[in-house]
Design an enzyme around this catalytic site. Structure first.
Site, PDB file in Angstrom:
ATOM      1  N   GLU A 273      57.549  40.046  41.796  1.00 28.38           N
ATOM      2  CA  GLU A 273      55.978  39.191  41.740  1.00 28.38           C
ATOM      3  C   GLU A 273      55.682  39.114  40.477  1.00 28.38           C
ATOM      4  OE1 GLU A 273      53.836  41.869  44.451  1.00 28.38           O
ATOM      5  OE2 GLU A 273      54.962  41.184  46.273  1.00 28.38           O
ATOM      6  N   CYS A 342      24.735  33.566  27.620  1.00 35.40           N
ATOM      7  CA  CYS A 342      23.452  34.387  27.618  1.00 35.40           C
ATOM      8  C   CYS A 342      23.872  35.926  27.814  1.00 35.40           C
ATOM      9  CB  CYS A 342      22.412  34.113  28.085  1.00 35.40           C
ATOM     10  SG  CYS A 342      22.082  32.158  27.575  1.00 35.40           S
TER      11      CYS A 342
HETATM   12  C1  LIG Z   1      48.501  40.967  40.104  1.00 32.60           C
HETATM   13  C2  LIG Z   1      49.845  41.294  41.151  1.00 32.60           C
HETATM   14  C3  LIG Z   1      51.051  40.677  40.700  1.00 32.60           C
HETATM   15  C4  LIG Z   1      51.277  40.340  39.686  1.00 32.60           C
HETATM   16  O1  LIG Z   1      51.002  41.011  38.247  1.00 32.60           O
HETATM   17  P1  LIG Z   1      51.570  40.421  36.827  1.00 32.60           P
HETATM   18  O2  LIG Z   1      51.033  41.846  35.991  1.00 32.60           O
HETATM   19  O3  LIG Z   1      50.569  39.333  36.398  1.00 32.60           O
HETATM   20  O4  LIG Z   1      53.087  40.665  36.763  1.00 32.60           O
HETATM   21  C5  LIG Z   1      52.038  41.233  41.463  1.00 32.60           C
HETATM   22  N1  LIG Z   1      52.030  41.548  42.807  1.00 32.60           N
HETATM   23  C6  LIG Z   1      50.716  42.028  43.174  1.00 32.60           C
HETATM   24  C7  LIG Z   1      50.520  42.713  44.568  1.00 32.60           C
HETATM   25  C8  LIG Z   1      49.500  41.672  42.134  1.00 32.60           C
HETATM   26  O5  LIG Z   1      48.333  42.253  42.642  1.00 32.60           O
END
Ligand SMILES: *Cc1c(COP(=O)(O)O)cnc(C)c1O
Length: 423
Positions: A273, A342
Site C-alpha cells: 500500500e 492568521c
Molecule cells: C497511510 C497509509 C498507507 C500509506 O502510507 P505511505 O507512508 O504514504 O506509504 C498505507 N496503508 C495504510 C493502512 C495507511 O494508513
C-alpha cells in the site's frame, strides 16, 4: 529522482517552464510530473515482478482522479480508508477487486458500499468491526472477504504522528488477540478469511522494521495454518520513506529484495500500500512571493500558499526544500517562509537559508506530491489550490482552483422568523 530540473537557470517540470503554469493557471498550484508518477509506480511494482503481488496505492496520499486513473491504467489497485476514497477510486477506473479497505472507523454505510461493489478485502481492526461487517454482509446476502490488521509492535523510528505499528497506537490488533479473532471469523457465516495485514507507519527510512513486521506476520500465518486457517494474502501496508532532505531511504528494489527473500517459500500473494514513495517527489507546490518583511529577530518571506495548502511543515515539522523558479546569483539570508493565514503555525519553512527573494517572484516547494493537496483545507476561507499534471511539453489542469462560490456550496441560512430570539 524527479523531473523538476533547471534549464538555463529556470525551473521546469518535464518540458514545461513552471513560470508558464504560474502565469496561465495562477498560484498557489500543485504541479505533478506524469513521467515521475508513472516511473515511480512502475519501479515499485516492477521490483516485485518475480512474486505474485498487487500494488495498492494509498489514496490518502494523493486522491486526485487523474492520478488514480494513471495508476489504474498501469494495473494498480488502491488502499482506501473511507467511502469517499472508494467513490473516487471507482470514478478513476480502479477495479473493485483491486481495492483494500483499511481504517479503524468504518461506518455501516461505508461497509455496505464496499460490499455492494465487491472490494478485494476489508482490513479489520477490532472484534466489533468484525461482527458489524458479518451482520451487514448477511443482510446484503454477500460474503465479506477480510484480513485482520495486526499490530506487529515494531518501531518504525519515524515521527510519532505517523508511527502506527506500536502497541500504544490505535491501529490494528495485537498478534495474540488476532488469533482469537481469526478463530471467531472462521465460524462466522458471512466472512471469508483472505489475509493478514499490517502497516507500521510512514516515512520509514530503514529496511529492518519492514522485515521484522513481515517475520511476525509469517509466524502468525504458520500458527493459523496449524489450526486449519489459510490465508491467500499478506498485506504489508505502505510506509517506505522518501528523500525530503538528507534521508537515505532504501530503493524500492532493495525493499523488495529484503521482503521477497523472506516469503520465497510461501504460497501467498503480497499486497503493498505505498503512498508517499510513489507520489511524494512527483509533485511540487508552486507559490508566489507577496511580501518580504524584516522583523527585529526574524526575516519573513510571505507567500500566497499557506498551511491550509500544505499542512506538513506545521503538523509534522517536516522539511520541504524550497527552490527559486528563476535562479539568480544572489546573497543568502536566513528566513521563515510563511503564508497569509492568521496562525503563527502557518509556515512552509523556518530558519531557512535561501537566496534573497523579491515580491512577485515564484518559488517551488519541493516533494509536495504526497499529503499535500489531499490534506489541504479551506481554513481562513481560502479556495483550495489548482492541480496541474505535466506530461512532456503539455500540461493539463486536473483540478480547477476553487472559487468563492465553491466555498459556500451547501451552506444555508435558516429563515430568520424560525430562529428563537434572545430574550
Ligand atoms: C497511510 C497509509 C498507507 C500509506 O502510507 P505511505 O507512508 O504514504 O506509504 C498505507 N496503508 C495504510 C493502512 C495507511 O494508513
Amino acid at each position: 529522482m524527479h523531473d523538476f530540473l533547471y534549464r538555463d537557470g529556470e525551473l521546469w517540470c518535464e518540458g514545461v517552464p513552471l513560470k508558464k503554469i504560474a502565469q496561465e493557471v495562477g498560484t498557489p498550484t500543485y504541479v505533478y510530473s506524469h513521467h515521475t508518477l508513472l516511473r515511480h509506480f512502475q519501479v515499485f511494482d516492477g521490483s516485485f515482478r518475480d512474486v505474485p503481488h498487487l500494488t495498492c496505492f494509498a489514496v490518502k496520499a494523493n486522491s486526485n482522479l487523474a492520478i488514480l486513473n494513471l495508476f489504474a491504467r498501469a494495473g494498480g489497485g488502491v488502499d482506501i480508508v473511507s467511502g469517499g476514497e472508494l467513490f473516487r477510486a471507482l470514478k478513476a477506473g480502479i477495479e473493485p477487486e483491486k481495492i483494500v479497505y483499511s481504517g479503524v472507523g468504518k461506518t455501516d454505510a461505508e461497509i455496505e458500499y464496499a460490499l455492494e461493489v465487491g472490494i478485494l478485502m476489508f482490513n479489520i481492526e477490532s472484534t466489533q468491526e468484525l461482527n458489524r461487517i458479518n451482520d451487514i454482509a448477511g443482510r446484503l446476502k454477500k460474503k465479506a472477504r477480510i484480513a485482520f490488521r495486526v499490530n506487529p509492535d515494531v518501531d518504525p523510528e519515524t515521527h510519532p504522528y505517523i508511527s502506527t505499528g506500536l502497541k500504544e497506537n490505535k491501529f490494528g490488533v495485537e498478534v495474540e488477540q488476532s488469533l482469537n479473532l481469526y478463530r471467531q471469523a472462521r465460524d462466522l457465516a458471512n466472512i471469508e478469511i483472505k489475509g493478514i495485514s499490517c502497516h507500521i507507519g510512514s516515512q520509514v527510512t530503514k529496511l529492518s522494521p519492514f522485515v521484522d513486521a513481515l517475520e511476525r506476520l509469517k509466524l502468525l500465518e504458520k500458527r493459523l495454518r496449524a489450526e486449519g486457517i489459510c490465508v491467500n494474502y499478506l498485506d504489508l501496508g505502505g510506509g517506505l520513506g522518501i528523500q525530503y532532505r538528507d534521508e537515505t531511504p532504501p530503493h524500492p528494489n532493495e525493499y523488495a529484495q529484503a521482503l521477497i527473500d523472506a516469503v520465497r517459500e510461501m504460497e501467498v500473494t503480497l499486497i503493498f500500500e505505498p503512498g508517499r514513495v510513489i507520489v511524494g517527489n512527483a509533485g511540487i507546490l508552486l507559490t508566489r512571493v507577496l511580501y518580504t518583511k524584516e522583523g527585529p529577530i526574524k526575516n519573513f518571506i510571505i507567500v500566497d500558499a499557506g498551511m491550509n495548502d500544505l499542512m506538513r511543515p506545521t503538523l509534522y515539522k517536516s522539511y520541504h526544500e524550497i527552490l527559486p523558479v528563476m535562479r539568480e546569483v544572489r546573497s543568502e539570508k536566513t528566513v521563515d517562509v510563511v503564508g497569509p493565514i492568521c496562525e503563527s503555525g502557518d509556515f512552509l519553512a523556518k530558519d531557512r537559508s535561501l537566496s534573497v527573494f523579491f515580491p512577485g517572484e515564484l518559488m517551488a516547494v519541493m516533494s509536495a506530491g504526497a499529503y499535500g493537496f489531499s490534506m489541504s483545507s479551506n481554513y481562513n476561507s481560502r479556495p483550495r489550490a489548482a492541480e496541474v499534471l505535466v506530461s512532456g511539453d503539455k500540461y493539463y489542469i486536473i483540478r480547477k482552483r476553487e472559487t468563492y462560490e465553491d466555498l459556500i456550496r451547501g451552506e444555508i441560512i435558516p429563515p430568520c422568523e424560525k430562529l428563537k430570539e434572545v430574550t
